[in-house]
Design an enzyme around this catalytic site. Structure first.
Site, PDB file in Angstrom:
ATOM      1  N   ARG A  51      58.029 -27.575  45.531  1.00 43.04           N
ATOM      2  CA  ARG A  51      56.603 -27.677  45.225  1.00 43.04           C
ATOM      3  C   ARG A  51      56.313 -29.127  44.872  1.00 43.04           C
ATOM      4  O   ARG A  51      57.211 -29.961  44.802  1.00 43.04           O
ATOM      5  CB  ARG A  51      56.147 -26.682  44.140  1.00 43.04           C
ATOM      6  CG  ARG A  51      57.148 -26.240  43.109  1.00 43.04           C
ATOM      7  CD  ARG A  51      57.446 -27.222  42.040  1.00 43.04           C
ATOM      8  NE  ARG A  51      56.276 -27.898  41.522  1.00 43.04           N
ATOM      9  CZ  ARG A  51      56.288 -29.099  41.000  1.00 43.04           C
ATOM     10  NH1 ARG A  51      57.439 -29.782  40.925  1.00 43.04           N
ATOM     11  NH2 ARG A  51      55.222 -29.681  40.531  1.00 43.04           N
ATOM     12  N   ASP A 241      46.881 -33.535  44.369  1.00 40.31           N
ATOM     13  CA  ASP A 241      47.215 -32.789  45.588  1.00 40.31           C
ATOM     14  C   ASP A 241      46.323 -33.166  46.756  1.00 40.31           C
ATOM     15  O   ASP A 241      46.681 -32.981  47.915  1.00 40.31           O
ATOM     16  CB  ASP A 241      47.138 -31.282  45.320  1.00 40.31           C
ATOM     17  CG  ASP A 241      48.283 -30.864  44.424  1.00 40.31           C
ATOM     18  OD1 ASP A 241      48.158 -31.011  43.189  1.00 40.31           O
ATOM     19  OD2 ASP A 241      49.327 -30.449  44.962  1.00 40.31           O
TER      20      ASP A 241
HETATM   21  O1  MRU Z   1      51.609 -25.949  42.368  1.00 35.89           O
HETATM   22  P1  MRU Z   1      52.449 -27.195  42.313  1.00 35.89           P
HETATM   23  O2  MRU Z   1      53.543 -27.139  41.313  1.00 35.89           O
HETATM   24  O3  MRU Z   1      52.924 -27.609  43.685  1.00 35.89           O
HETATM   25  O4  MRU Z   1      51.417 -28.308  41.824  1.00 35.89           O
HETATM   26  C1  MRU Z   1      51.863 -29.624  41.659  1.00 35.89           C
HETATM   27  C2  MRU Z   1      50.797 -30.535  41.197  1.00 35.89           C
HETATM   28  O5  MRU Z   1      49.675 -30.161  40.963  1.00 35.89           O
HETATM   29  C3  MRU Z   1      51.161 -31.986  41.130  1.00 35.89           C
HETATM   30  O6  MRU Z   1      50.463 -32.633  40.107  1.00 35.89           O
HETATM   31  C4  MRU Z   1      50.820 -32.665  42.461  1.00 35.89           C
HETATM   32  O7  MRU Z   1      51.321 -31.929  43.531  1.00 35.89           O
HETATM   33  C5  MRU Z   1      51.319 -34.055  42.526  1.00 35.89           C
HETATM   34  S1  MRU Z   1      53.061 -34.084  42.658  1.00 35.89           S
HETATM   35  C6  MRU Z   1      53.599 -35.695  42.740  1.00 35.89           C
END
Ligand code: MRU
Length: 362
Positions: A51, A241
């Site tokens: 993730r 994201d």
């Molecule tokens: O749902 P996730 O754990 O994939 O969410 C991750 C995040 O929101 C992070 O802040 C984002 O992906 C940036 S990672 C460098």
């Protein structure tokens, strides 16, 4: 970064397969998951064994490489790309990496696609490391400036979710400046939001900060505003994201509330943003698709019991319904600046256009 004292990445090729650190069992177990097909890659992304926006992008590229071993024809690759992209909709890095890889593969003769696909994925992984290292340099310079006001007292930084090396191939985005500044012996301390519902802060950020020896304290998500009001936070740094052309930021659910509190308390709110997370096709951040995840992530908690087994416990009364939007959008007006691999830029349409056009000097 260091994992039990040894340097590790989160993803690496192993013969005809791809190995990843399985983040579903961290911090309780360090376990490798082997991906043998594009379906394994899709499942690893959707189930969040991997993730974090940059890491799912690189996993997507390796997913296409795995597909080339089975069938490297146009139709098979296009189907694989669609399945990979659909695995998680919010982080644009996934579509960015898969489309980039596909666009380079389709013009090649099918017999040459497998080698090319593995090389493209490896290159994307290396580029991610380099980009994050540069974000770390620019962000550390910013932290050193902020630290001047602390007169030797540790700089207090709050972060949400996990945007560390586990969310990327290496270094991380939001945590890269912290690692860099820590290596430069800048005294600092990190407030780690636990980040319900999946607790990426409590499990992953706390794990990696501990492994690197960075002082930190986990807090309940609701504690951040209180700490900011009392002057106990000097800066907030989060990852992202997807960032729209005008600088609106989609990130883990709860980020917006931290930005509001930071704005109210006059605390700078920084977003670490690799350019692969920019989506200049969207202007308004509210057009970013927000992933809705299973209710079970809200109704249940995963942890380690006294005997060492990883277990799930139910929090709510039987039959309770729960909603689980996984991301929210922080409007650009609440973002102090974006920390990109090319430098620190304001979250404005003009600055982002210049960044996208390669006009910001590194
Ligand atoms: O749902 P996730 O754990 O994939 O969410 C991750 C995040 O929101 C992070 O802040 C984002 O992906 C940036 S990672 C460098």
């Amino acid at each position: 970064m260091l994992l039990h004292g040894r340097h590790s990445r989160t993803i690496w090729p192993e013969g005809d397969t791809v190995a990843v650190l399985d983040q579903r069992v961290l911090p309780h177990r360090v376990q490798t998951l082997v991906l043998r097909s594009v379906h394994d890659a899709v499942r690893a992304i959707a189930d969040m064994a991997v993730r974090g926006a940059p890491l799912i992008g690189v996993t997507g590229a390796y997913g296409l490489a795995l597909q080339t071993r089975a069938d490297a024809g146009d139709a098979a690759l296009q189907r694989a790309a669609r399945e990979l992209e659909a695995a998680r909709p919010t982080a644009v890095n996934l579509a960015w990496a898969v489309r980039r890889a596909l666009a380079r593969l389709l013009p090649l003769p099918p017999a040459g696609r497998a080698d090319a696909a593995w090389a493209i994925a490896a290159r994307l992984a290396d580029d991610d490391v380099d980009v994050n290292r540069r974000i770390g340099e620019h962000g550390a310079a910013l932290l050193r400036l902020l630290a001047e006001r602390r007169r030797g007292e540790p700089l207090q930084i709050l972060t949400h979710c996990n945007a560390g090396w586990l969310a990327t191939v290496d270094w991380g985005t939001a945590l890269a400046p912290i690692y860099r500044a820590h290596a430069q012996r800048l005294p600092l301390h990190v407030w780690v939001d636990e980040t319900r519902p999946r607790n990426q802060g409590a499990s992953l950020t706390a794990f990696e900060l501990r492994e690197q020896g960075v002082p930190h304290t986990v807090i309940a998500d609701n504690a951040g505003g209180h700490l900011m009001q009392r002057g106990r936070v000097d800066a907030v740094i989060v990852g992202c994201d997807r960032v729209s052309a005008r600088g609106d930021v989609a990130n883990k659910i709860g980020t917006y509330l931290k930005a509001l509190a930071a704005h109210d308390c006059g605390v700078p709110f920084y977003v670490a943003m690799p350019s692969s997370t920019l989506d200049c096709t969207l202007d308004d951040g509210f057009d970013i698709p927000i992933e809705e995840r299973p209710a079970r992530e809200v109704t249940h908690l995963t942890g380690r019991d006294a005997g060492g087994a990883i277990v799930q416990v139910q929090l709510v009364p039987d039959g309770t319904s729960a909603a689980n939007p996984a991301f929210d959008v922080t409007p650009a007006r609440l973002v102090t600046a974006l920390i990109s691999e090319c430098g620190v830029v304001p979250a404005t349409a003009e600055a982002i256009a210049a960044l996208a056009a390669g006009e910001v000097a590194t």
